[in-house]
Design a protein around this motif. Structure first.
Motif, PDB file in Angstrom:
ATOM      1  N   THR A   8       0.840  -1.198   0.000  1.00 24.97           N
ATOM      2  CA  THR A   8       0.000   0.000   0.000  1.00 24.97           C
ATOM      3  C   THR A   8       0.878   1.252   0.000  1.00 24.97           C
ATOM      4  O   THR A   8       2.013   1.237   0.473  1.00 24.97           O
ATOM      5  N   ILE A   9       0.314   2.320  -0.547  1.00 24.01           N
ATOM      6  CA  ILE A   9       0.948   3.638  -0.497  1.00 24.01           C
ATOM      7  C   ILE A   9       0.024   4.564   0.278  1.00 24.01           C
ATOM      8  O   ILE A   9      -1.159   4.689  -0.042  1.00 24.01           O
ATOM      9  N   GLU A  10       0.560   5.185   1.309  1.00 19.16           N
ATOM     10  CA  GLU A  10      -0.221   6.061   2.180  1.00 19.16           C
ATOM     11  C   GLU A  10       0.410   7.443   2.236  1.00 19.16           C
ATOM     12  O   GLU A  10       1.571   7.628   1.865  1.00 19.16           O
ATOM     13  N   GLY A  11      -0.362   8.388   2.735  1.00 16.90           N
ATOM     14  CA  GLY A  11       0.169   9.733   2.914  1.00 16.90           C
ATOM     15  C   GLY A  11      -0.939  10.749   3.046  1.00 16.90           C
ATOM     16  O   GLY A  11      -2.068  10.520   2.607  1.00 16.90           O
ATOM     17  N   PRO A  12      -0.643  11.883   3.661  1.00 17.16           N
ATOM     18  CA  PRO A  12      -1.632  12.958   3.768  1.00 17.16           C
ATOM     19  C   PRO A  12      -1.896  13.588   2.405  1.00 17.16           C
ATOM     20  O   PRO A  12      -1.141  13.370   1.453  1.00 17.16           O
ATOM     21  N   ASP A  13      -2.944  14.359   2.314  1.00 14.59           N
ATOM     22  CA  ASP A  13      -3.273  15.035   1.057  1.00 14.59           C
ATOM     23  C   ASP A  13      -2.129  15.943   0.641  1.00 14.59           C
ATOM     24  O   ASP A  13      -1.557  16.679   1.450  1.00 14.59           O
ATOM     25  N   GLY A  14      -1.791  15.873  -0.653  1.00 14.03           N
ATOM     26  CA  GLY A  14      -0.715  16.686  -1.185  1.00 14.03           C
ATOM     27  C   GLY A  14       0.647  16.019  -1.155  1.00 14.03           C
ATOM     28  O   GLY A  14       1.627  16.610  -1.609  1.00 14.03           O
ATOM     29  N   ALA A  15       0.709  14.781  -0.657  1.00 10.78           N
ATOM     30  CA  ALA A  15       2.004  14.085  -0.571  1.00 10.78           C
ATOM     31  C   ALA A  15       2.470  13.554  -1.923  1.00 10.78           C
ATOM     32  O   ALA A  15       3.640  13.197  -2.076  1.00 10.78           O
ATOM     33  N   GLY A  16       1.566  13.462  -2.885  1.00  9.03           N
ATOM     34  CA  GLY A  16       1.949  13.011  -4.219  1.00  9.03           C
ATOM     35  C   GLY A  16       1.760  11.528  -4.469  1.00  9.03           C
ATOM     36  O   GLY A  16       2.411  10.955  -5.347  1.00  9.03           O
ATOM     37  N   LYS A  17       0.850  10.899  -3.732  1.00  8.40           N
ATOM     38  CA  LYS A  17       0.638   9.458  -3.887  1.00  8.40           C
ATOM     39  C   LYS A  17       0.276   9.066  -5.319  1.00  8.40           C
ATOM     40  O   LYS A  17       0.808   8.084  -5.848  1.00  8.40           O
ATOM     41  N   THR A  18      -0.648   9.782  -5.922  1.00  6.34           N
ATOM     42  CA  THR A  18      -1.096   9.428  -7.270  1.00  6.34           C
ATOM     43  C   THR A  18       0.045   9.524  -8.273  1.00  6.34           C
ATOM     44  O   THR A  18       0.227   8.648  -9.127  1.00  6.34           O
ATOM     45  N   THR A  19       0.849  10.583  -8.168  1.00 10.60           N
ATOM     46  CA  THR A  19       1.991  10.751  -9.066  1.00 10.60           C
ATOM     47  C   THR A  19       2.997   9.622  -8.876  1.00 10.60           C
ATOM     48  O   THR A  19       3.518   9.060  -9.851  1.00 10.60           O
ATOM     49  N   VAL A  20       3.274   9.283  -7.616  1.00 11.16           N
ATOM     50  CA  VAL A  20       4.202   8.186  -7.333  1.00 11.16           C
ATOM     51  C   VAL A  20       3.659   6.866  -7.875  1.00 11.16           C
ATOM     52  O   VAL A  20       4.401   6.082  -8.473  1.00 11.16           O
ATOM     53  N   MET A  21       2.374   6.633  -7.680  1.00 10.49           N
ATOM     54  CA  MET A  21       1.755   5.412  -8.222  1.00 10.49           C
ATOM     55  C   MET A  21       1.922   5.364  -9.742  1.00 10.49           C
ATOM     56  O   MET A  21       2.258   4.309 -10.297  1.00 10.49           O
ATOM     57  N   ASN A  22       1.682   6.487 -10.407  1.00 16.53           N
ATOM     58  CA  ASN A  22       1.778   6.534 -11.868  1.00 16.53           C
ATOM     59  C   ASN A  22       3.178   6.193 -12.362  1.00 16.53           C
ATOM     60  O   ASN A  22       3.349   5.583 -13.424  1.00 16.53           O
TER      61      ASN A  22
END
Length: 215
Positions: A8-22
């Protein structure tokens, strides 16, 4: 029997999870032996995605905190049954944007419902299933909110609209979870450049689970 790997990838809003996932997902696709499934929460299946729309719709200002928590748990259950468990049973790799840790941080601490109460709800929802490995992308709350304001061209969701104190409680809860679960949760400084963050995520996964990668 679950023979796969649940990341799993976690983090607060603005941490860039979606970009990292991509960025991370195609790298793992090229280098891992097993099929890798990318998914997210809330969502990941048809029913769970419909629940997601209800939860995050900014128009639903009147939603009660416990209703929100129960909807997250319901979406998680459906996602688990339809996507996560079948793939883990096949020996596949799951790469999931958020899981129970998010509920503990956002509803347990952010909404002040209580981490223990949220843990109980999700114990029922998941039957105790926990990720094998979690990447926590950490960023200061004020910087995360500035990123959202700067980069988000579309509509922000209901939780992103919350104030700074809410997001500070969320981050503090994540840091406590990481401290309590050092073998599972690995903290990465999300203020670094995206390529540095992606490289660190990949290196951590490969170092921990070398048998899942091609030689």
């Amino acid at each position: 029997m679950l023979n796969g790997l649940f990341i799993t990838i976690e983090g607060p809003d603005g941490a860039g999870k979606t970009t990292v996932m991509n960025e991370l997902f195609p790298i793992l696709q090229r280098t891992m032996k097993k099929e890798i499934i990318r998914t997210r929460e809330p969502g990941g299946s048809q029913i769970a995605e419909r629940i997601r729309k209800i939860i995050l719709d900014p128009a639903h200002e009147e939603m009660d905190e416990r209703t929100e928590a129960l909807l997250y748990a319901a979406a998680r259950r459906q996602h688990l049954i339809e996507v996560i468990l079948p793939n883990l049973e096949k020996g596949n790799v799951i790469l999931c944007d958020r899981f129970v840790d998010s509920s503990l941080a956002y509803q347990g601490s952010g909404r002040r419902i209580g981490v223990d109460k949220i843990a109980q709800i999700n114990e029922f929802s998941t039957e105790g299933l926990s990720p094998d490995f979690t990447l926590y992308l950490d960023i200061d709350s004020d910087e995360g909110l500035r990123r959202i304001a700067r980069n988000r061209s579309g509509q922000v969701d209901r939780l992103e609209l919350e104030g700074l104190e809410f997001h500070q409680r969320v981050r503090h809860s994540y840091l406590k979870l990481a401290e309590a679960n050092p073998e599972r949760i690995h903290t990465i400084n999300a203020k670094q450049g995206i390529q540095v963050v992606v490289d660190e995520c990949f290196a951590l996964i490969k170092e921990t689970y070398p048998n899942f990668f091609e030689e």
